[in-house]
Design an enzyme around this catalytic site. Structure first.
Site, mmCIF file in Angstrom:
data_model
loop_
_atom_site.group_PDB
_atom_site.id
_atom_site.type_symbol
_atom_site.label_atom_id
_atom_site.label_comp_id
_atom_site.label_asym_id
_atom_site.label_seq_id
_atom_site.Cartn_x
_atom_site.Cartn_y
_atom_site.Cartn_z
ATOM 1 N N HIS A 151 -7.313 3.081 -8.392
ATOM 2 C CA HIS A 151 -6.278 3.997 -7.918
ATOM 3 C C HIS A 151 -5.252 4.247 -9.017
ATOM 4 C CE1 HIS A 151 -7.715 3.230 -3.775
ATOM 5 N NE2 HIS A 151 -7.182 4.415 -3.528
ATOM 6 N N LYS B 236 0.268 2.864 -7.270
ATOM 7 C CA LYS B 236 -0.110 2.177 -6.028
ATOM 8 C C LYS B 236 0.219 0.690 -6.134
ATOM 9 C CE LYS B 236 -3.929 1.709 -2.714
ATOM 10 N NZ LYS B 236 -3.101 2.149 -1.565
#
Length: 258
Positions: free
Chosen positions: A146, A150
């Protein structure tokens, strides 16, 4: 058809902003409330940002929540008293949080998903089938990537896929979670499910489930290219939830996977 009055909590986050954009072009919804968990003197699309309060949610039909676990639980307290429907896209819940969400679902309809994508939910279904079909010789591990912003790891989607493996073996996911690695170039299989999370750049999401017997390797994977994938899924979930009785639902229920 009467439009569904929509509230978006966590409206300044990446998903919140994408949901605002997607809801504007969706004829089924009327966006009436935007919230954050702190006071922000700002308007978006003519709507003043508010805190999560009874007054804010009073006229909504459904709340879509992409925040953090403690904020989600506060929203559920309010929603359960007002009898409002809630779609939860927040991730990072622990076992105690999940138990509280289940308790609230006896009062109101809740759809909770670590990922709102059709493709990812299909991947989870296929992961469960593979896990059920393969014997104990096959060890499994989960890899995910990601964007660098995040915070939680493993991702909610990775944990969903872990649950798919556990469900395939008729076991509890909490008893099967193994080691959690961050930014490792490679990581091992284990007797439990090991996870490796990479955080870099602006990557929207990549997930891969691997099964290995030592003699062969089976890989199932999914890659997302557009964040609208998730907001469209969340809006589909919100519309689907409108005629549902109190209960805890998932995207699997929406997609009618058996």
């Amino acid at each position: 058809m009467k439009k569904i009055n929509l509230a978006i909590s966590g409206c300044l986050g990446r998903m919140g902003q994408q949901l605002i954009k997607s809801s504007k072009s969706n004829k089924n919804f009327k966006l009436i409330a935007l919230t954050e968990n702190k006071i922000i003197n700002k308007k978006i699309s003519g709507i003043k940002l508010n805190l999560n309060t009874f007054q804010t949610f009073k006229n909504t039909d459904v709340i879509i929540d992409f925040t953090v676990p403690n904020c989600t639980l506060d929203i559920l307290k309010i929603a359960s008293k007002l009898k409002k429907k809630v779609v939860i896209g927040t991730t990072g819940f622990n076992k105690k949080d999940d138990a509280l969400i289940k308790k609230f679902s006896k009062e109101i309809p809740i759809l909770k998903a670590g990922n709102m994508s059709l493709g990812v939910n299909l991947l989870m279904y296929l992961t469960e089938i593979a896990s059920k079909s393969l014997n104990e010789e096959y060890l499994s591990k989960i890899f995910e990537v990601h964007h660098k912003h995040k915070k939680d790891f493993p991702s909610g989607t990775a944990l969903m896929l872990g649950k798919g493996i556990a469900d395939g073996k008729n076991k509890n996911i909490y008893n099967l979670i193994g080691k959690k690695f961050l930014n490792k170039k490679s990581f091992p299989y284990g007797k439990k499910i090991n996870f490796n999370s990479i955080r870099k750049g602006e990557i929207i999401g990549e997930h891969e489930v691997t099964f290995s017997s030592g003699k062969e390797v089976i890989k199932l994977n999914h890659e997302a290219f557009d964040r609208a994938l998730y907001s469209d899924g969340a809006l589909t979930a919100a519309k689907w939830l409108m005629n549902k009785k109190p209960g805890l639902y998932s995207m699997r229920d929406l997609l009618n996977f058996k």
